[in-house]
Design a protein around this motif. Sequence first.
Motif, PDB file in Angstrom:
ATOM      1  N   LEU A 440      -3.529  27.475 -41.312  1.00 14.64           N
ATOM      2  CA  LEU A 440      -4.580  27.380 -42.203  1.00 14.64           C
ATOM      3  C   LEU A 440      -4.694  28.628 -43.338  1.00 14.64           C
ATOM      4  O   LEU A 440      -4.624  29.761 -42.856  1.00 14.64           O
ATOM      5  N   PRO A 441      -5.165  28.010 -44.417  1.00 13.94           N
ATOM      6  CA  PRO A 441      -5.513  29.380 -45.270  1.00 13.94           C
ATOM      7  C   PRO A 441      -6.572  29.953 -45.188  1.00 13.94           C
ATOM      8  O   PRO A 441      -7.672  29.264 -44.564  1.00 13.94           O
ATOM      9  N   PRO A 442      -6.535  31.366 -45.058  1.00 16.39           N
ATOM     10  CA  PRO A 442      -7.916  32.001 -44.606  1.00 16.39           C
ATOM     11  C   PRO A 442      -8.815  31.654 -45.599  1.00 16.39           C
ATOM     12  O   PRO A 442      -8.914  31.291 -46.810  1.00 16.39           O
ATOM     13  N   ILE A 443     -10.274  31.816 -45.222  1.00 13.63           N
ATOM     14  CA  ILE A 443     -11.579  31.370 -45.928  1.00 13.63           C
ATOM     15  C   ILE A 443     -11.884  32.683 -46.964  1.00 13.63           C
ATOM     16  O   ILE A 443     -11.712  33.479 -46.465  1.00 13.63           O
ATOM     17  N   LYS A 444     -12.244  32.319 -47.938  1.00 10.11           N
ATOM     18  CA  LYS A 444     -12.308  33.287 -49.000  1.00 10.11           C
ATOM     19  C   LYS A 444     -13.587  33.730 -49.215  1.00 10.11           C
ATOM     20  O   LYS A 444     -14.000  35.148 -49.629  1.00 10.11           O
ATOM     21  N   SER A 445     -14.798  33.071 -48.898  1.00  3.67           N
ATOM     22  CA  SER A 445     -15.968  33.537 -48.811  1.00  3.67           C
ATOM     23  C   SER A 445     -16.963  32.950 -47.862  1.00  3.67           C
ATOM     24  O   SER A 445     -16.553  31.938 -47.177  1.00  3.67           O
ATOM     25  N   PHE A 446     -18.164  33.597 -47.611  1.00  5.71           N
ATOM     26  CA  PHE A 446     -19.141  32.768 -46.796  1.00  5.71           C
ATOM     27  C   PHE A 446     -19.914  31.453 -47.413  1.00  5.71           C
ATOM     28  O   PHE A 446     -19.849  30.784 -46.443  1.00  5.71           O
ATOM     29  N   LEU A 447     -19.695  31.129 -48.741  1.00  6.56           N
ATOM     30  CA  LEU A 447     -19.876  30.359 -49.250  1.00  6.56           C
ATOM     31  C   LEU A 447     -19.072  29.210 -49.031  1.00  6.56           C
ATOM     32  O   LEU A 447     -19.433  27.922 -48.643  1.00  6.56           O
ATOM     33  N   GLU A 448     -17.804  29.459 -49.122  1.00  6.81           N
ATOM     34  CA  GLU A 448     -16.620  28.494 -48.778  1.00  6.81           C
ATOM     35  C   GLU A 448     -16.911  28.028 -47.399  1.00  6.81           C
ATOM     36  O   GLU A 448     -16.579  26.711 -47.081  1.00  6.81           O
ATOM     37  N   LEU A 449     -17.230  29.056 -46.363  1.00  6.64           N
ATOM     38  CA  LEU A 449     -17.447  28.667 -45.045  1.00  6.64           C
ATOM     39  C   LEU A 449     -18.344  27.834 -44.823  1.00  6.64           C
ATOM     40  O   LEU A 449     -18.296  26.782 -44.066  1.00  6.64           O
ATOM     41  N   THR A 450     -19.604  27.997 -45.306  1.00  4.75           N
ATOM     42  CA  THR A 450     -20.765  27.212 -44.918  1.00  4.75           C
ATOM     43  C   THR A 450     -20.976  26.056 -45.862  1.00  4.75           C
ATOM     44  O   THR A 450     -21.709  25.133 -45.591  1.00  4.75           O
ATOM     45  N   GLY A 451     -20.698  26.195 -47.317  1.00  2.00           N
ATOM     46  CA  GLY A 451     -21.189  25.275 -48.104  1.00  2.00           C
ATOM     47  C   GLY A 451     -22.576  25.572 -48.447  1.00  2.00           C
ATOM     48  O   GLY A 451     -23.328  24.483 -48.808  1.00  2.00           O
ATOM     49  N   ASP A 452     -23.171  26.396 -48.062  1.00  4.99           N
ATOM     50  CA  ASP A 452     -24.607  26.704 -48.123  1.00  4.99           C
ATOM     51  C   ASP A 452     -24.839  27.906 -48.683  1.00  4.99           C
ATOM     52  O   ASP A 452     -24.819  29.001 -48.019  1.00  4.99           O
ATOM     53  N   GLU A 453     -25.800  28.290 -49.748  1.00  4.78           N
ATOM     54  CA  GLU A 453     -26.096  29.158 -50.402  1.00  4.78           C
ATOM     55  C   GLU A 453     -26.803  30.113 -49.532  1.00  4.78           C
ATOM     56  O   GLU A 453     -26.532  31.683 -49.438  1.00  4.78           O
ATOM     57  N   THR A 454     -27.859  29.754 -48.993  1.00  2.83           N
ATOM     58  CA  THR A 454     -28.902  30.572 -48.106  1.00  2.83           C
ATOM     59  C   THR A 454     -28.080  31.224 -46.848  1.00  2.83           C
ATOM     60  O   THR A 454     -28.180  32.482 -46.539  1.00  2.83           O
ATOM     61  N   LEU A 455     -27.414  30.234 -46.156  1.00  9.49           N
ATOM     62  CA  LEU A 455     -26.640  30.663 -45.054  1.00  9.49           C
ATOM     63  C   LEU A 455     -25.852  31.840 -45.436  1.00  9.49           C
ATOM     64  O   LEU A 455     -25.462  32.744 -44.772  1.00  9.49           O
ATOM     65  N   ALA A 456     -24.866  31.602 -46.415  1.00  4.86           N
ATOM     66  CA  ALA A 456     -23.770  32.347 -47.177  1.00  4.86           C
ATOM     67  C   ALA A 456     -24.665  33.827 -47.315  1.00  4.86           C
ATOM     68  O   ALA A 456     -23.849  34.807 -46.858  1.00  4.86           O
ATOM     69  N   LYS A 457     -25.549  33.988 -47.902  1.00  3.06           N
ATOM     70  CA  LYS A 457     -26.142  34.954 -48.283  1.00  3.06           C
ATOM     71  C   LYS A 457     -26.608  35.965 -46.985  1.00  3.06           C
ATOM     72  O   LYS A 457     -26.446  37.050 -46.896  1.00  3.06           O
ATOM     73  N   ASP A 458     -27.272  35.129 -46.069  1.00  3.45           N
ATOM     74  CA  ASP A 458     -27.628  35.947 -44.717  1.00  3.45           C
ATOM     75  C   ASP A 458     -26.444  36.366 -43.913  1.00  3.45           C
ATOM     76  O   ASP A 458     -26.354  37.349 -43.576  1.00  3.45           O
ATOM     77  N   LEU A 459     -25.264  35.531 -44.047  1.00  3.36           N
ATOM     78  CA  LEU A 459     -24.163  35.900 -43.348  1.00  3.36           C
ATOM     79  C   LEU A 459     -23.624  37.182 -43.880  1.00  3.36           C
ATOM     80  O   LEU A 459     -23.188  38.086 -43.399  1.00  3.36           O
ATOM     81  N   GLU A 460     -23.344  37.129 -45.319  1.00  4.45           N
ATOM     82  CA  GLU A 460     -22.689  38.321 -45.968  1.00  4.45           C
ATOM     83  C   GLU A 460     -23.585  39.433 -45.731  1.00  4.45           C
ATOM     84  O   GLU A 460     -22.918  40.583 -45.694  1.00  4.45           O
ATOM     85  N   GLU A 461     -24.813  39.421 -45.507  1.00  2.00           N
ATOM     86  CA  GLU A 461     -25.493  40.477 -45.487  1.00  2.00           C
ATOM     87  C   GLU A 461     -25.352  41.280 -44.140  1.00  2.00           C
ATOM     88  O   GLU A 461     -25.168  42.454 -43.702  1.00  2.00           O
ATOM     89  N   LEU A 462     -25.062  40.292 -42.988  1.00  2.00           N
ATOM     90  CA  LEU A 462     -24.902  40.793 -41.638  1.00  2.00           C
ATOM     91  C   LEU A 462     -23.223  41.385 -41.546  1.00  2.00           C
ATOM     92  O   LEU A 462     -23.384  42.131 -40.866  1.00  2.00           O
ATOM     93  N   TYR A 463     -22.575  40.590 -41.931  1.00  2.78           N
ATOM     94  CA  TYR A 463     -21.048  41.100 -41.700  1.00  2.78           C
ATOM     95  C   TYR A 463     -20.483  41.794 -43.036  1.00  2.78           C
ATOM     96  O   TYR A 463     -19.436  42.347 -42.627  1.00  2.78           O
TER      97      TYR A 463
END
Length: 553
Positions: A440-463
Amino acid sequence: IASPCCSFPCQNGGVCLTQGYDNYICDCTSTEFYGENCETPTFIKRIKLGLRPSSETQHGILTNYPWFWAVVNYFPSLSNFVMKKVYTMRSAMVDSPPTYTSDHSYITWEAAANLSYFTRALPPVPLDCPTPLGVWGKKTLPDAQVIVNMFLRREKFIPDPMGSNALFAFFAQHFTHQFFKTDFKRGPGFQWGGHGVDVSHIYGKDKGVENILRSFNNGKLRVQEINGEDWPPLLENANVPMTYPPSVPKENQFALGHKDYGLLPGLFMYATIWVREHNRVCDVLKKEHPEWDDEHLFQTAKLIIIGETIKIVIEDYVQHLSNYNFKLTFKPELLFDVPHQYQNRIAVEFNHLYHWHPLMPDSFNISGTVYTVKDFMFRPDLVIKHGMNNFVVGMIKQRAGRMSHHNHHPLTLHVAKETIEHGRQLRFQSLNQYRKRFGLPPIKSFLELTGDETLAKDLEELYGDIDGLEFYVGLMMEKLRHKAIFGSSLIEIGGPFSVKGLMSNPICSPKYWKPSTFGGEVGFNIIQTASLKKLFCNNMKGDCPSVSFRVPD
Ligand code: MNH
């Protein structure tokens, strides 16, 4: 000092070998790539890659175009061609013989020979790397309890969009527990199972348990009759290892093949159905072979039960969870003219990705009585109380949960937390490393992973970095594919382990897969016509309901 292999420089399956303290070389042997980091495809490989549709495209083709698939399903030559591709392409993703353990980031004899280990699809991150995931992400990972609270805890039940039911959830749990058996005393990299579909959840973990569960009469397993139906014997009459807490009254403690199957009535339901099916098969065999003794009837019935299991797993269970319009088939003979290893080793990554606790709903309605998950715990007797048929109907009608974030029942949250912690202890590589490992191609962003802005922002902050995202958390946070009950990573990493595990069973090998092994055409035919519906309807009283892994419309 950090190993130069911490950054996993070798691409496309190349193996990183340190050369002194700060150099490495990549071994690109048989990867069809070359160059310092195995980054350049050979001419042939370049063409193959150009022709191969992406995994996303393949999924789209398989889950759409019903008219096209109706034609393929109709003609065995076409259907067999596609099915053979499914078998060979998925199996090819799994190393056989196995290569790694959780205690070594290089190939060892232990990996090949020590069956107490789960194997590994990817070796552990080397010790003393700059970060837990190698070189990506933060120096310390977020607290597992914080992740569980922020992302996994169920606030309100989210149903599976594909309409999967509780019969499906309990099938997943009961089927996989025969081979996901962590030996927690030794640690999360160890196991006490038989590395495949050995039906040890029905017959017990070893010969000792099996002998206690057998009646030694006409090949059958021991049963007791209650309300005119056959049920497993009481533990006090068949002393096998079981994990009932002392609070469970003796008359509710049953003797089952798997020590934990008293935990939930859904597991007890499947355990009972399989015991009845075994005994039913014994009756059929006895009629065909009045000359056979108990042992012969027992052993042959057990092989038939293994065959039925694989048949039902492929044609009902995987069919449902894949949501393909292509009709999957169980045909071991399709592999007889290609190289195929009839051996399997359970990978610990497979175990982790199969922690499908979000499937568990909040409650179950059994003939009008509503039970919460808590009401269900250690209550196998509820199946007897309501009768098998009513219980099964309750499971069919109950919607399962969506396999995603914010959908873990509070009673399973501690398992999620432990799974995350075990992944760290085992030094799992990042989700993106696993995606690459499984094509599989690697995922480029937390937004691409989740498709959700809020989740992506929270994950970005933690990881901090998508390449620093750990395996299990990534799987749980990934958005679902279109027309699917899972995200792409879970299916594309799980699929190969699943197909390999099913099709490398000894009964699928040329010397086993023939009528005589199963007592003749009659026995062989039981396997080849087995279905989820028949499994239940042949073994319960009353009208046969429409048995399916989907809730009725
Ligand atoms: Mn479940 C392990 C509880 C449903 C798959 N599960 C465990 C463990 C507990 C547990 C406790 C042991 C974990 C540990 O000690 O670290 N599980 C539950 C409960 C429910 C449940 C209370 C339902 C309610 N589990 C499910 C379902 C699946 C599933 C549904 C679907 C496949 N669980 C697993 C797997 C393991 C596990 C896989 C790992 C088993 C092992 O490695 O030994």
